[in-house]
Design a protein around this motif. Structure first.
Motif, PDB file in Angstrom:
ATOM      1  N   ARG A 161       1.089  -0.864  -0.118  1.00 23.38           N
ATOM      2  CA  ARG A 161       0.107  -0.176   0.019  1.00 23.38           C
ATOM      3  C   ARG A 161       0.985   1.226   0.138  1.00 23.38           C
ATOM      4  NH1 ARG A 161      -3.117  -3.152   3.654  1.00 23.38           N
ATOM      5  NH2 ARG A 161      -2.442  -1.679   5.586  1.00 23.38           N
ATOM      6  N   GLN A 162       2.286   0.852   0.927  1.00 18.47           N
ATOM      7  CA  GLN A 162       2.632   2.337   0.975  1.00 18.47           C
ATOM      8  C   GLN A 162       3.464   2.620  -0.186  1.00 18.47           C
ATOM      9  OE1 GLN A 162       2.492   5.073   3.591  1.00 18.47           O
ATOM     10  NE2 GLN A 162       0.136   3.426   3.611  1.00 18.47           N
ATOM     11  N   HIS A 163       4.080   1.103  -1.127  1.00 15.11           N
ATOM     12  CA  HIS A 163       5.213   1.219  -2.612  1.00 15.11           C
ATOM     13  C   HIS A 163       6.292   1.809  -1.192  1.00 15.11           C
ATOM     14  CE1 HIS A 163       1.314   1.557  -4.750  1.00 15.11           C
ATOM     15  NE2 HIS A 163       1.726   3.253  -4.381  1.00 15.11           N
ATOM     16  N   ARG A 164       6.447   0.375  -0.398  1.00 13.80           N
ATOM     17  CA  ARG A 164       8.598   0.890   0.449  1.00 13.80           C
ATOM     18  C   ARG A 164       8.023  -0.755   0.880  1.00 13.80           C
ATOM     19  NH1 ARG A 164       8.812   5.139   3.818  1.00 13.80           N
ATOM     20  NH2 ARG A 164      10.912   4.189   4.744  1.00 13.80           N
ATOM     21  N   SER A 165       9.369  -1.136   0.839  1.00 13.50           N
ATOM     22  CA  SER A 165       9.773  -2.660   0.800  1.00 13.50           C
ATOM     23  C   SER A 165       9.819  -3.173   2.002  1.00 13.50           C
ATOM     24  CB  SER A 165      11.349  -3.007  -0.268  1.00 13.50           C
ATOM     25  OG  SER A 165      10.970  -1.782  -1.940  1.00 13.50           O
ATOM     26  N   VAL A 166      10.019  -4.452   1.731  1.00 17.42           N
ATOM     27  CA  VAL A 166       9.923  -5.529   3.103  1.00 17.42           C
ATOM     28  C   VAL A 166      11.548  -5.657   3.045  1.00 17.42           C
ATOM     29  CG1 VAL A 166       9.601  -7.015   4.459  1.00 17.42           C
ATOM     30  CG2 VAL A 166       7.222  -5.566   3.481  1.00 17.42           C
ATOM     31  N   ALA A 167      12.420  -5.532   4.281  1.00 18.02           N
ATOM     32  CA  ALA A 167      13.955  -6.099   4.327  1.00 18.02           C
ATOM     33  C   ALA A 167      13.513  -7.868   4.868  1.00 18.02           C
ATOM     34  CB  ALA A 167      15.116  -4.752   4.208  1.00 18.02           C
ATOM     35  N   VAL A 168      14.178  -7.989   4.503  1.00 19.80           N
ATOM     36  CA  VAL A 168      14.213  -9.721   5.465  1.00 19.80           C
ATOM     37  C   VAL A 168      16.106 -10.582   5.695  1.00 19.80           C
ATOM     38  CG1 VAL A 168      13.183 -12.121   6.012  1.00 19.80           C
ATOM     39  CG2 VAL A 168      11.635 -10.332   4.847  1.00 19.80           C
ATOM     40  N   ALA A 169      16.320 -10.919   7.116  1.00 21.80           N
ATOM     41  CA  ALA A 169      17.562 -10.833   6.741  1.00 21.80           C
ATOM     42  C   ALA A 169      17.503 -12.694   7.166  1.00 21.80           C
ATOM     43  CB  ALA A 169      18.148 -10.034   7.948  1.00 21.80           C
ATOM     44  N   VAL A 196      12.573  -8.999  10.256  1.00 26.15           N
ATOM     45  CA  VAL A 196      11.529  -8.592   9.427  1.00 26.15           C
ATOM     46  C   VAL A 196      11.483  -6.626   9.563  1.00 26.15           C
ATOM     47  CG1 VAL A 196       9.881  -8.521   8.385  1.00 26.15           C
ATOM     48  CG2 VAL A 196      10.437 -10.225   9.121  1.00 26.15           C
ATOM     49  N   TRP A 197      12.789  -6.374   8.644  1.00 24.94           N
ATOM     50  CA  TRP A 197      12.037  -4.472   8.753  1.00 24.94           C
ATOM     51  C   TRP A 197      11.285  -4.377   7.751  1.00 24.94           C
ATOM     52  CZ3 TRP A 197      17.029  -6.740   8.403  1.00 24.94           C
ATOM     53  CH2 TRP A 197      18.074  -7.027   9.327  1.00 24.94           C
ATOM     54  N   PRO A 198      10.150  -3.818   8.298  1.00 23.06           N
ATOM     55  CA  PRO A 198       8.705  -3.594   7.190  1.00 23.06           C
ATOM     56  C   PRO A 198       9.118  -2.113   6.666  1.00 23.06           C
ATOM     57  CG  PRO A 198       7.848  -3.321   9.775  1.00 23.06           C
ATOM     58  CD  PRO A 198       9.257  -3.258   9.543  1.00 23.06           C
ATOM     59  N   ARG A 199       9.383  -1.683   6.502  1.00 25.71           N
ATOM     60  CA  ARG A 199       9.857  -0.686   5.785  1.00 25.71           C
ATOM     61  C   ARG A 199      11.466  -0.036   5.260  1.00 25.71           C
ATOM     62  NH1 ARG A 199       6.022   2.572  10.014  1.00 25.71           N
ATOM     63  NH2 ARG A 199       4.890   0.550   9.813  1.00 25.71           N
ATOM     64  N   VAL A 200      11.330  -1.175   4.647  1.00 30.58           N
ATOM     65  CA  VAL A 200      13.246   0.105   4.330  1.00 30.58           C
ATOM     66  C   VAL A 200      12.683   0.576   3.034  1.00 30.58           C
ATOM     67  CG1 VAL A 200      14.936  -0.894   3.103  1.00 30.58           C
ATOM     68  CG2 VAL A 200      14.190  -2.150   5.410  1.00 30.58           C
ATOM     69  N   ALA A 201      13.790   1.582   2.530  1.00 28.51           N
ATOM     70  CA  ALA A 201      14.027   2.093   1.371  1.00 28.51           C
ATOM     71  C   ALA A 201      14.612   1.849   0.281  1.00 28.51           C
ATOM     72  CB  ALA A 201      14.285   4.155   1.185  1.00 28.51           C
ATOM     73  N   SER A 202      15.370   1.020   0.388  1.00 29.38           N
ATOM     74  CA  SER A 202      16.458   0.425  -0.315  1.00 29.38           C
ATOM     75  C   SER A 202      17.421   0.039   0.121  1.00 29.38           C
ATOM     76  CB  SER A 202      17.923   1.554  -0.875  1.00 29.38           C
ATOM     77  OG  SER A 202      18.086   1.569   0.805  1.00 29.38           O
ATOM     78  N   VAL A 203      18.738  -0.896  -1.051  1.00 32.61           N
ATOM     79  CA  VAL A 203      18.809  -2.023  -0.666  1.00 32.61           C
ATOM     80  C   VAL A 203      20.313  -1.532  -0.161  1.00 32.61           C
ATOM     81  CG1 VAL A 203      20.550  -3.183  -1.917  1.00 32.61           C
ATOM     82  CG2 VAL A 203      18.148  -3.325  -3.051  1.00 32.61           C
ATOM     83  N   ASP A 204      20.828  -0.693   0.148  1.00 30.68           N
ATOM     84  CA  ASP A 204      21.695  -0.094   0.763  1.00 30.68           C
ATOM     85  C   ASP A 204      21.594   0.055   2.353  1.00 30.68           C
ATOM     86  OD1 ASP A 204      23.168   0.656  -1.250  1.00 30.68           O
ATOM     87  OD2 ASP A 204      22.920   2.239  -1.593  1.00 30.68           O
ATOM     88  N   VAL A 223      17.510  -9.938   1.754  1.00 33.09           N
ATOM     89  CA  VAL A 223      17.054  -9.784   0.605  1.00 33.09           C
ATOM     90  C   VAL A 223      15.729  -8.441   0.911  1.00 33.09           C
ATOM     91  CG1 VAL A 223      14.601 -11.173   1.262  1.00 33.09           C
ATOM     92  CG2 VAL A 223      15.129 -10.746  -0.742  1.00 33.09           C
ATOM     93  N   ILE A 224      15.198  -7.946  -0.372  1.00 34.80           N
ATOM     94  CA  ILE A 224      14.128  -7.130  -0.181  1.00 34.80           C
ATOM     95  C   ILE A 224      13.456  -6.985  -1.257  1.00 34.80           C
ATOM     96  CG2 ILE A 224      15.819  -4.945   0.698  1.00 34.80           C
ATOM     97  CD1 ILE A 224      15.225  -3.018  -1.518  1.00 34.80           C
ATOM     98  N   GLY A 225      11.689  -7.145  -1.010  1.00 31.01           N
ATOM     99  CA  GLY A 225      10.771  -7.346  -1.387  1.00 31.01           C
ATOM    100  C   GLY A 225       9.826  -6.757  -1.498  1.00 31.01           C
TER     101      GLY A 225
END
Ligand code: C2E
Ligand code: MG
Ligand code: MG
Length: 739
Positions: free
Chosen positions: A332-340, A391-399, A432-434
């Motif tokens: 919904r927010q056009h953000r990404s989720v990062a998972v480690a 899990v980081w629910p709101r991540v902007a970039s791979v960096d 990974v981010i997705g």
């Protein structure tokens, strides 16, 4: 008249008394005629308090006429009346001017003694105000002497008695209802059809006292709907639901309504269930039942099913749920989720060496560190023994995701102190981010793949997932599958490469090198050994190589060919608990002299678990076999192990040999490795010798052994004799010319 004579007289009254004169036409007595009259099992007992003898006689006579079954006692003062009141009396008729009581004193004295009986005032005073006062103070009737005939007096007596008994019945019921209500543990109130509170119980009052201002604190007369409207004590949603439920119950549309809600007390959270039941013809009963205990155990149970008991972190199930939510939000927010995916490096070793309870303690400490390095709203879950997922629910970039992963890694940097042992822990992290349409399982699989890749690069590595990595994973999976089949179908063969003694210029050994005769063509070890190592297939494959090589060695020995056989062992094999037994078995089964066997291990496999490696290498030496360090110079630079372990040979990696004679640096390296080997009582074997120049240089430097294409390529056992012949030709050439 004395009190006793009064009593005697009372009991002496004849019963049945005479019939009344000029009574009702039927001739029945009043008690017979009166349908309303109680049918007492015992006679009506009347106490007459009258100091005028004449008045008393007249009244007694009148009563006896109309109520012949009645027992009438007469006394002249309140003082005489009180002891009689202790006995069975249904009604007292009292005069107001008595020698020891004036006005309504007699009335109150009698009622104070017997509040349960009817009292009728009979006085000569025609006083309306006094009459009203008497009634308000509890008299059932106020009769004026001389204005009533026998029948109306008897009627008044019967009515008064009946009224009294009806009232006390009602009073008893009221008391019963009140005690029942109070006996209920839950705070309970009754409301009328409009929702107005008409009764509350003790628990309700208590709660009201302790929770001033809450919904439950409302008193009689308060409208419950109004309370819900103000949402006192309830949240809006609960208040709305309860108001609707109450209305449905009052309207007869619902037989029962129930709604749970929480109450945030000053110290703790409590749970209640408001239960509404209809009250026929009146309204409804509302109970607020404290269900905190049940709710707490329910929550504890729910917590248990969604959390890992050791670390108290969310488990796989809760993780899947959180990941689901995070992905939906990110979509919904056009953000990404990062998972480690975080895998503790060599956790098994810690577990094995320090014991399981230390292992558990360490996992708890790791969980705490990881949790501290994330923010509220992020999730740290434990998904398996030493595996965690973040899990980081709101991540902007791979960096950004990589930075977050670095923070995780940094959180483990400080050593852990577990049962007085100081432990340095690292973890391999795959990130990974997705975002949707990717599914939770996709992210987990990819993070896992990235972690796997990180693991392959040594300890404490972070790898970001890429498409290319995905392909590698797919390839790896395919090779793994094929390897299993290959082993079953016997698709592996061994090639042997000669190892020459540079001093005696003879071939003294061969190195066994595995080849895979894949249906699509021969495969070299570099393409499948890493997968075999990563998947553990190296253990059965390695055993096959070992058995095969030993058998071949024994065959050569039997044919008079004096050759040592070098066999490669991967770290995974050295770490396997059965490695020494496997070697023993292979030696025994083949009959090869253990002295002919040389186990080649890499520096990294020795250093991975130094203590274990030391023990294993010592046992191999104890069997009579020797140990060589393969690819020397390419692994960790810790030279400590050389001193500690019993090592027979160092195999100089071919990258240093390649530059021999042309690269001064390589010359220096090779020279120092040779010196180093001497220092620890080992010999040197130079790998990858391809030219006469290298051969000459090695001879000059005093290197004891060499191996390489110059002397012979690895060949199948059947071609070895040919290779050895060619090798002897090379060895016969003078090296002086080359150097
Ligand atoms: P390694 O043990 O260092 O084996 C020497 C490798 O160098 C062999 O490659 C050999 O063919 C190659 N070689 C020998 N002389 C020369 C030369 O003059 N020039 C060049 N360029 N290469 C030369 P190979 O057979 O492809 O094996 C590669 C590696 O695979 C081996 O390195 C060893 O680490 C591993 N390996 C092979 N067989 C086994 C096995 O049965 N078990 C285990 N665990 N590992 C094995
Ligand atoms: Mg080798
Ligand atoms: Mg090597």
């Amino acid at each position: 008249m004395s009190l006793s004579s009064v009593a005697q007289r009372a009991t002496a009254l004849p019963a049945p008394a005479r019939r009344a004169r000029g009574s009702v036409s039927s001739g029945a007595t009043l008690s017979e005629a009166f349908a309303l009259a109680p049918q007492p099992e015992r006679p009506l007992r009347i106490l007459l308090v009258e100091d005028s003898r004449a008045d008393a006689d007249l009244l007694v006579e009148m009563l006896e006429d109309e109520l012949p079954e009645a027992l009438v006692s007469v006394c002249a003062t309140v003082g005489e009346a009180l002891p009689l009141l202790a006995g069975p009396v249904d009604i007292a008729i009292t005069d107001l001017s008595l020698p020891d009581a004036e006005g309504l004193q007699a009335l109150s004295a009698i009622l104070a003694t017997r509040p349960d009986i009817a009292v009728v005032v009979m006085t000569g005073r025609q006083d309306r105000r006094l009459a009203l006062q008497a009634l308000s103070e509890g008299a059932e009737d106020y009769l004026v002497k001389g204005s009533h005939d026998a029948r109306s007096i008897a009627t008044a007596v019967l009515f008064a008695t009946q009224r009294r008994s009806a009232n006390s019945e009602a009073h008893r019921y009221e008391q019963l209802a009140t005690s029942l209500l109070d006996a209920m543990e839950a705070s309970t109130c009754a409301v009328d059809g409009a929702g107005t509170v008409i009764a509350v119980n003790q628990a309700w009052r208590e709660f009201a006292k302790n929770n001033g201002g809450s919904a439950i604190g409302t008193g009689i007369g308060t409208n419950y709907f109004a309370v819900c409207g103000e949402a006192h004590g309830f949240d809006i949603a609960t208040a709305t639901a309860v108001a609707a439920g109450l209305q449905h119950v009052l309207d007869g549309e619902l037989g029962r309504f129930e709604q749970d809600y929480t109450c945030h007390g000053p110290n703790e959270e409590r749970w209640f269930s408001v239960r509404i039941n209809p009250l026929p013809a009146t309204g409804a009963v509302l109970s607020h039942v404290d269900i905190s205990a049940a709710k707490r155990s329910e929550l504890a149970l729910a917590h248990l099913t969604l959390h890992d008991p050791l670390t108290n972190l969310p488990n796989r199930e809760l993780l899947a749920d959180r990941l689901d939510q995070a992905l939906a939000w990110a979509g919904r927010q056009h953000r990404s989720v990062a998972v480690a995916f975080v895998d503790v490096d060599q956790f098994k070793r810690i577990n094995d060496s320090l014991g399981h309870s230390a292992g558990d303690e360490l996992l708890g400490a790791i969980a705490a560190r990881l949790s501290c390095s994330v923010r509220d709203g992020d999730t740290v879950a434990r998904v398996a023994g030493d595996e965690f997922v973040v899990v980081w629910p709101r991540v902007a970039s791979v960096d950004e995701a990589e930075q977050l992963a670095q923070r995780l890694r940094a959180s483990l940097a400080e050593p852990f102190v577990i049962k007085t042992a100081k432990l340095t822990v690292t973890a391999s992290i795959g990130v990974v981010i997705g975002r949707p349409p990717q599914r939770p399982e996709d992210l987990l699989t990819n993070a896992d793949a990235a972690m796997y890749d990180a693991k392959g690069r040594g300890r404490g590595q972070i790898r970001m997932y890429t498409e290319e990595l995905n392909e590698r994973v797919a390839t790896r999976l395919r090779i793994e599958e094929e390897l299993r089949h290959g082993l079953e179908r016997d698709e592996f063969i061994l090639h042997y490469q000669p190892v020459v003694d540079l001093r005696s210029r003879t071939v003294t050994a061969v190195e066994a090198l595995v080849r895979w005769e894949h249906p699509l063509g021969r495969r070299m070890p570099d393409t499948f050994i890493p997968v075999a190592e990563a998947t553990g297939i190296i253990v059965p494959l390695g055993n096959w190589v070992l058995e095969q090589a030993c058998r071949q060695g024994a065959t050569w020995a039997a044919a008079g060919l004096d050759l040592h056989v070098a066999v490669n062992f991967s770290a995974r094999q050295i770490g396997h608990p059965d490695v020494v037994t496997s070697i023993e078995t292979a030696l025994e089964a083949s009959g090869m002299n253990p002295r002919r066997l040389m186990a080649e291990v890499t520096e990294s496999s020795v250093l991975e678990d130094a203590e274990l490696a030391r023990a294993v290498l010592a046992k191999i030496s104890a069997l009579g076999a020797s140990v060589a360090i393969d690819d020397f110079g390419t692994g960790y630079s810790s030279l400590l192990y050389l001193k500690r372990y019993k090592i027979a040979a160092l195999k100089i990696d071919r990258q240093f040999v390649a530059g021999l004679g042309t690269n001064a640096e390589d010359d220096a390296i090779v020279a120092s490795v040779i010196a180093l080997a001497r220092g620890v009582g080992a010999v040197c074997i130079a790998e990858g010798v391809e030219t006469m120049e290298q051969y000459a240089a090695l001879s000059d430097l005093g290197c004891e052994y060499a191996q390489g294409y110059l002397f012979g390529r690895p060949v199948a056992s059947g071609d070895l004799v040919e290779t050895l012949r060619a090798c002897r030709d090379v060895l016969a050439k003078p090296t002086e010319a080359a150097s």
